[in-house]
Design a protein around this motif. Sequence first.
Motif, PDB file in Angstrom:
ATOM      1  N   MET A 215     -61.582  73.013  31.113  1.00  0.00           N
ATOM      2  CA  MET A 215     -62.764  71.909  31.067  1.00  0.00           C
ATOM      3  C   MET A 215     -62.548  70.808  29.845  1.00  0.00           C
ATOM      4  SD  MET A 215     -66.248  73.893  29.294  1.00  0.00           S
ATOM      5  CE  MET A 215     -67.059  72.330  29.456  1.00  0.00           C
ATOM      6  N   PHE A 216     -61.961  71.215  28.873  1.00  0.00           N
ATOM      7  CA  PHE A 216     -61.790  70.188  27.895  1.00  0.00           C
ATOM      8  C   PHE A 216     -61.111  68.997  28.260  1.00  0.00           C
ATOM      9  CE2 PHE A 216     -62.823  74.092  25.681  1.00  0.00           C
ATOM     10  CZ  PHE A 216     -63.874  73.895  24.952  1.00  0.00           C
ATOM     11  N   HIS A 217     -59.881  69.333  28.771  1.00  0.00           N
ATOM     12  CA  HIS A 217     -59.105  67.895  29.199  1.00  0.00           C
ATOM     13  C   HIS A 217     -59.708  67.480  30.288  1.00  0.00           C
ATOM     14  CE1 HIS A 217     -56.693  70.916  31.903  1.00  0.00           C
ATOM     15  NE2 HIS A 217     -56.892  70.026  32.759  1.00  0.00           N
ATOM     16  N   ARG A 218     -60.494  68.280  31.181  1.00  0.00           N
ATOM     17  CA  ARG A 218     -61.148  67.774  32.336  1.00  0.00           C
ATOM     18  C   ARG A 218     -62.230  66.784  31.858  1.00  0.00           C
ATOM     19  NH1 ARG A 218     -61.800  73.187  35.897  1.00  0.00           N
ATOM     20  NH2 ARG A 218     -59.775  73.508  36.179  1.00  0.00           N
ATOM     21  N   PHE A 219     -62.929  67.138  30.735  1.00  0.00           N
ATOM     22  CA  PHE A 219     -63.803  66.320  30.165  1.00  0.00           C
ATOM     23  C   PHE A 219     -63.163  64.879  29.716  1.00  0.00           C
ATOM     24  CE2 PHE A 219     -67.204  64.872  27.167  1.00  0.00           C
ATOM     25  CZ  PHE A 219     -68.300  65.130  28.051  1.00  0.00           C
ATOM     26  N   ASP A 220     -62.068  65.242  29.080  1.00  0.00           N
ATOM     27  CA  ASP A 220     -61.369  63.795  28.761  1.00  0.00           C
ATOM     28  C   ASP A 220     -60.970  63.074  29.960  1.00  0.00           C
ATOM     29  OD1 ASP A 220     -61.715  64.412  26.079  1.00  0.00           O
ATOM     30  OD2 ASP A 220     -59.763  65.540  25.816  1.00  0.00           O
ATOM     31  N   PHE A 221     -60.582  63.497  31.237  1.00  0.00           N
ATOM     32  CA  PHE A 221     -60.212  62.796  32.277  1.00  0.00           C
ATOM     33  C   PHE A 221     -61.545  61.967  32.617  1.00  0.00           C
ATOM     34  CE2 PHE A 221     -57.109  65.855  34.318  1.00  0.00           C
ATOM     35  CZ  PHE A 221     -56.187  65.402  33.686  1.00  0.00           C
ATOM     36  N   LEU A 222     -62.722  62.504  32.478  1.00  0.00           N
ATOM     37  CA  LEU A 222     -63.872  61.647  32.764  1.00  0.00           C
ATOM     38  C   LEU A 222     -64.380  60.757  31.639  1.00  0.00           C
ATOM     39  CD1 LEU A 222     -66.165  64.507  34.463  1.00  0.00           C
ATOM     40  CD2 LEU A 222     -64.198  63.388  35.353  1.00  0.00           C
ATOM     41  N   LYS A 223     -64.081  61.027  30.372  1.00  0.00           N
ATOM     42  CA  LYS A 223     -63.901  60.125  29.186  1.00  0.00           C
ATOM     43  C   LYS A 223     -63.376  58.863  29.525  1.00  0.00           C
ATOM     44  CE  LYS A 223     -66.700  61.567  26.013  1.00  0.00           C
ATOM     45  NZ  LYS A 223     -67.890  60.942  25.153  1.00  0.00           N
ATOM     46  N   TYR A 224     -62.347  59.192  29.947  1.00  0.00           N
ATOM     47  CA  TYR A 224     -61.163  57.968  30.355  1.00  0.00           C
ATOM     48  C   TYR A 224     -62.009  57.206  31.540  1.00  0.00           C
ATOM     49  CZ  TYR A 224     -56.573  55.875  30.951  1.00  0.00           C
ATOM     50  OH  TYR A 224     -55.441  54.899  31.080  1.00  0.00           O
ATOM     51  N   LEU A 225     -62.346  57.989  32.773  1.00  0.00           N
ATOM     52  CA  LEU A 225     -62.602  57.292  33.876  1.00  0.00           C
ATOM     53  C   LEU A 225     -63.912  56.494  33.604  1.00  0.00           C
ATOM     54  CD1 LEU A 225     -62.561  57.118  36.934  1.00  0.00           C
ATOM     55  CD2 LEU A 225     -64.070  59.336  36.953  1.00  0.00           C
ATOM     56  N   GLU A 226     -64.902  56.947  32.425  1.00  0.00           N
ATOM     57  CA  GLU A 226     -65.967  56.259  32.288  1.00  0.00           C
ATOM     58  C   GLU A 226     -65.675  54.957  31.718  1.00  0.00           C
ATOM     59  OE1 GLU A 226     -70.306  57.862  30.853  1.00  0.00           O
ATOM     60  OE2 GLU A 226     -68.594  58.377  29.567  1.00  0.00           O
ATOM     61  N   HIS A 227     -64.564  54.410  31.248  1.00  0.00           N
ATOM     62  CA  HIS A 227     -64.225  53.047  30.862  1.00  0.00           C
ATOM     63  C   HIS A 227     -64.161  52.347  31.919  1.00  0.00           C
ATOM     64  CE1 HIS A 227     -63.351  53.595  26.216  1.00  0.00           C
ATOM     65  NE2 HIS A 227     -63.247  54.928  26.733  1.00  0.00           N
ATOM     66  N   TYR A 228     -63.971  52.709  33.382  1.00  0.00           N
ATOM     67  CA  TYR A 228     -63.655  51.948  34.442  1.00  0.00           C
ATOM     68  C   TYR A 228     -65.042  51.909  35.368  1.00  0.00           C
ATOM     69  CZ  TYR A 228     -59.178  51.662  32.352  1.00  0.00           C
ATOM     70  OH  TYR A 228     -58.076  51.635  31.616  1.00  0.00           O
TER      71      TYR A 228
END
Length: 291
Positions: A70-83
């Motif tokens: 879930m930690f890297h999945r959350f970071d995926f979403l952190k990246y996605l939230e920029h867009y």
Amino acid sequence: MKMGIISEEKDWVVNELKKSMEKNGIKPEIIKPSNIISGIGMGFKLKCNDKNLLDLDCAFVRNIGNEVEMFHRFDFLKYLEHYIPLINPLDGIENAGNKYRCSFLMDLKNIPQPRTVVTENIDEALKWVNAFEDCVVKPLFGHQGKGIMRINGGSLISKLNKLTEFKKKYGAFYIQEFVKNPNNVYRDIRAFVVGDEVVSAMYRVSDNWITNIHQNAKPEECEVNDEIEELAIKAKDALGLVYAGVDLIESRDGLKVLEVNATPSWEGLSKISKVNIADRIIEEVVNLLKR
């Protein structure tokens, strides 16, 4: 318009959101976090099943899993939230998911809560368990009533043994005074907030002190009054959420906020609600995207 629903499982909530999107002419995309791939300097940033996630108008965050992944999945979403906008925003999900952070953010807004102590020290924990006389000890991170225990008596050795086992498992203590319901029943209130409105509420009634629907509590109708409306909206706003399930407890001093859930289910509430909650959420998000 295309909206994503990010979830490892196609649960009841995912299906309700999907149905509401389709009913409103919105194309739903179910995104399984374990299938997301991210590229850096690769000509793509984030995709799932060969679909570019940046093409979505927004995405709902439902369930990214509970394991180390879930930690890297959350970071995926952190990246996605920029867009694209995420519903709920990740900062709000983090705020609600950490009980201590949730508590101090509400305290800064003078939102009434049960008296609470947070510590890692067993001696301090024992001191405050004794001071409260009747209290609930919770993990800082958890949901659906899992891992919580009530301490309201017993010998010092018995209390110390319970706290020692709890510390081994969870590391820190979130100790909250047990609030006795003035009506002498085991119940709390789940208020469902969407935008600036409590769209529905229910009593969660149990034959024991754990009043969670997943722990066999029963939903009963609860009229939304001014106090519920004001407190629930304040709590949702304090954490930076678009929608939320706010748990309130009745006390002799009025209502107090117990917790705020940033990825709430409304399956139990739907059995008594006069409002289609999924429709209200989709309506709110569409309006947000137009602003």
